[in-house]
Write a protein that holds these residues in place. Structure first.
Motif, PDB file in Angstrom:
ATOM      1  N   GLY A  48     -15.827   8.136  40.101  1.00  0.00           N
ATOM      2  CA  GLY A  48     -15.914   7.343  38.884  1.00  0.00           C
ATOM      3  C   GLY A  48     -15.366   5.945  39.063  1.00  0.00           C
ATOM      4  O   GLY A  48     -15.921   4.970  38.532  1.00  0.00           O
ATOM      5  N   VAL A  68     -20.973   3.088  35.737  1.00  0.00           N
ATOM      6  CA  VAL A  68     -20.074   3.618  34.711  1.00  0.00           C
ATOM      7  C   VAL A  68     -19.468   2.429  33.971  1.00  0.00           C
ATOM      8  O   VAL A  68     -19.201   1.385  34.575  1.00  0.00           O
ATOM      9  N   ASP A  69     -19.220   2.597  32.664  1.00  0.00           N
ATOM     10  CA  ASP A  69     -18.679   1.495  31.862  1.00  0.00           C
ATOM     11  C   ASP A  69     -17.155   1.475  31.800  1.00  0.00           C
ATOM     12  O   ASP A  69     -16.554   0.405  31.704  1.00  0.00           O
ATOM     13  N   GLU A  70     -16.543   2.656  31.825  1.00  0.00           N
ATOM     14  CA  GLU A  70     -15.108   2.727  31.576  1.00  0.00           C
ATOM     15  C   GLU A  70     -14.534   3.932  32.302  1.00  0.00           C
ATOM     16  O   GLU A  70     -15.191   4.967  32.435  1.00  0.00           O
ATOM     17  N   VAL A  71     -13.299   3.788  32.772  1.00  0.00           N
ATOM     18  CA  VAL A  71     -12.586   4.901  33.396  1.00  0.00           C
ATOM     19  C   VAL A  71     -11.699   5.551  32.344  1.00  0.00           C
ATOM     20  O   VAL A  71     -10.911   4.876  31.675  1.00  0.00           O
ATOM     21  N   ARG A 110     -17.652   2.655  38.628  1.00  0.00           N
ATOM     22  CA  ARG A 110     -17.318   1.589  37.674  1.00  0.00           C
ATOM     23  C   ARG A 110     -17.540   0.215  38.315  1.00  0.00           C
ATOM     24  O   ARG A 110     -18.083  -0.704  37.691  1.00  0.00           O
ATOM     25  N   GLN A 111     -17.156   0.064  39.561  1.00  0.00           N
ATOM     26  CA  GLN A 111     -17.331  -1.214  40.253  1.00  0.00           C
ATOM     27  C   GLN A 111     -18.794  -1.520  40.519  1.00  0.00           C
ATOM     28  O   GLN A 111     -19.194  -2.689  40.590  1.00  0.00           O
ATOM     29  N   VAL A 160     -18.337   7.002  30.241  1.00  0.00           N
ATOM     30  CA  VAL A 160     -16.910   7.030  30.552  1.00  0.00           C
ATOM     31  C   VAL A 160     -16.684   8.131  31.583  1.00  0.00           C
ATOM     32  O   VAL A 160     -17.118   9.263  31.388  1.00  0.00           O
TER      33      VAL A 160
END
Length: 591
Positions: free
Chosen positions: A490, A499-502, A494-495, A396
């Motif tokens: 971040g 990363v899984d989540e902001v 994510r894109q 995250v």
């Protein structure tokens, strides 16, 4: 003889510190242990002008000279304040310069949660100067119920700017050679030593993450102020403005001095509204421990990653992530039967690949023990900071966290010509293999040395790619495509699948509960690692260069019957038995 001199010096300095410093520490400790009364109708005043770290230091000496505030502590205390009927209003004093973007993201989210409890927040600014990431400071102010600015101040926030100082021409002029290797073109940490300006890839990467941070801050501010994004952008970029102009454009809500803002906050709190400073309230409520039969471990690590153990040196500079300490903290969480999952808070630009791998090994051990690990990225988790995060159960990150930088660099400075101009000569001796003096400052790498060193750099890079490929379930070819040393925010990561989540620590805890199959609405306890050092433990650590001095000092402290004394003596005895290249490091973020 040298050890004897160190021992005598250590004892002397230790006794001097005991005679002069300990009374001050005891007074401060006594003051901190007395919990102030919280008014029934209180305004909680949070002053951010002294700066923020990401996490509270484990060394009790580390707060000297600073504000003592950390992002994690502010988030924790605001979470308690939103459920505390005595706290009616929060008043935030904004800095005049920029803030670390991800820190501003985290505080904005905490303020939003506080406001969701039905309580107002007033932000007050004494000016917004074009220094650092001031757009992030503005974004934080825009998240408040009311945004005030002092009448004679200046609204000079109009964009986001950054600059680098390049030493390439100076080194050439003065005969210094920066003999470095980097993997690959976006690994820009060495460019300031080897170039006279931005390379095309350096400019591309920097403008990429700066644009991402800027657009995110403007979008958040527009949302919080219920303005159209284009309208806010036009008003923001048309400055600088006077406070009256900023108010007319809808960028702020009121003009007035600090006293007036405080008066309004007290009025909103009620007839008997009184201001309590953040540090006083923090001392009163203590650390949030939570409740419930299940626990979530919060493991914190901030600063450059180094092998070994940390030092409680009271004269040390900056935070460090010591691989022994962080790995031990994770193993402690593994061994705690009540801990169901681990949230690993990472705020690091990188450092030693060996230290990074040691910490990553501990992360793997936690997962193997059935305890999911969720990384919560702070200001930055880049290069080595991403290495230690890469195989977590989930990652995250804040939209403005600087992460990625999957690459490596290393080398040396050749100083022979530069020093020779001052009549200083370098002459070395070597015994053993031909590579023994490869890192001499007398000359550049020769062909054989460069080939060997370059091969080592390639291996470190491939190791890094492998860890990311394994942890993120991405083909190695795809990792190489998006890596090459490039820093991402971040939101960008994510894109890209890095990363899984902001989000922040709050979202990381929720993700950890889900992975541990703990119901979302079930309360959990929090266990924090590493354990902070006591004052006496820190004093013992501070004199680690002479364990005899540390033990002497602690023996003096034993007359006070301190419960931590035996622990320090054990550390001092262990110190007697301890024996006393490549870097995965990213550029530092804007502040």
């Amino acid at each position: 003889m040298k050890q004897f001199a160190l021992t005598i010096a250590g004892v002397f300095v230790g006794l001097l510190l005991f005679i002069i410093g300990i009374p001050v520490l005891l007074i401060a400790s006594a003051a901190g242990s007395s919990k102030p009364a919280v008014p029934a109708q209180a305004v909680l005043e949070l002053d951010l002008r002294g700066g923020l770290t990401d996490q509270a230091p484990t060394n009790p000496f580390a707060g000297f000279g600073g504000s003592g505030l950390s992002v994690m502590r502010v988030v924790d205390v605001l979470a308690q304040a939103q459920d505390d009927d005595r706290i009616k209003v929060v008043l935030v004093r904004l800095p005049e310069s920029g803030m670390t973007p991800a820190s501003a993201d985290e505080l904005r989210q905490a303020i939003q949660r506080f406001r969701a409890s039905g309580k107002p927040v007033i932000a007050h600014s004494q000016g917004l100067m074009p220094l650092g990431a001031v757009v992030s400071t503005y974004m934080l102010g825009a998240s408040a119920s009311e945004f005030w600015m002092q009448e004679n101040a200046s609204f000079q926030a109009t964009g986001l700017a950054s600059e680098e100082i390049f030493f390439g021409r100076a080194f050439e002029r003065y005969g210094i050679t920066a003999d470095f290797e980097q993997r690959y073109e976006y690994k820009n940490a060495v460019n300031t030593f080897t170039q006279s300006g931005f390379t095309e890839s350096h400019r591309e990467a920097a403008e990429g993450w700066m644009t991402s941070i800027y657009e995110s801050a403007l979008a958040n501010a527009a949302s919080d102020r219920s303005m159209e994004l284009d309208a806010l952008r036009t008003a923001f970029e048309s400055g600088p403005h006077t406070p009256a102009e900023a108010e007319a454009l809808g960028l702020i809500d009121n003009t007035g001095g600090v006293h007036e803002a405080e008066a309004e906050a007290r009025r909103l709190a009620g007839d008997n509204g009184r201001i309590i400073r953040f540090s006083e309230y923090s001392n009163a409520v203590g650390e949030r421990t939570g409740s419930g039969r299940n626990a979530i471990a919060i493991v914190g690590g901030e600063g450059a990653i180094l092998t070994g153990r940390s030092s409680a040196d009271p004269f040390g500079a900056g935070s460090m992530m010591s691989s022994d300490d962080i790995a031990a903290a994770i193993y402690d969480a593994i061994e705690n039967d009540s801990v169901r999952a681990i949230v690993f808070r990472v705020s690091s630009p990188g450092g030693s690949p060996e230290g990074s791998e040691q910490i990553l090994d501990a992360v793997r051990a936690a997962k193997a023990a059935g305890k999911p690990v969720v990384v919560s990225m702070g200001a930055y988790a880049a290069s080595g900071g991403y290495w230690i995060s890469s195989e977590a159960s989930a990652i995250v990150a804040q939209p403005s966290t600087l992460t990625g930088s999957i690459g490596v660099f290393g080398g040396k400075f050749v100083l022979d010509e530069a020093l020779g101009r001052f009549g200083v000569d370098i002459s070395g001796l070597t015994v053993g293999g031909e590579y023994a003096d490869a890192f001499t400052t007398e000359r550049p790498f020769n062909q054989a040395e460069r080939a060997a060193f370059s091969g080592w750099m390639d291996q470190v890079y491939e190791d890094f790619v492998t860890r990311v490929s394994t942890g993120r379930n991405l083909p190695a070819a795809r990792v190489r495509e998006i890596a090459r040393g490039r820093v991402w925010t971040g939101a960008q990561a994510r894109q890209l699948g890095l990363v899984d989540e902001v989000g922040g620590i709050h979202e990381a805890i929720q993700r950890a509960k889900a992975l541990a199959e703990i119901p979302a609405d079930e309360s959990v306890r929090f266990r924090r690692y590493p354990r902070p050092l006591s004052t006496w433990e820190a004093l013992g650590e501070a004199f680690g260069s002479s364990s005899e001095a540390a033990e002497t000092l602690v023996r003096v402290g034993a007359v006070m019957d301190d419960p931590d004394v035996q622990a320090v003596m054990a550390r001092a005895r262990a110190e007697r038995m301890r024996s006393q290249g490549a870097v995965v490091m990213a550029d530092q973020p804007l502040r």
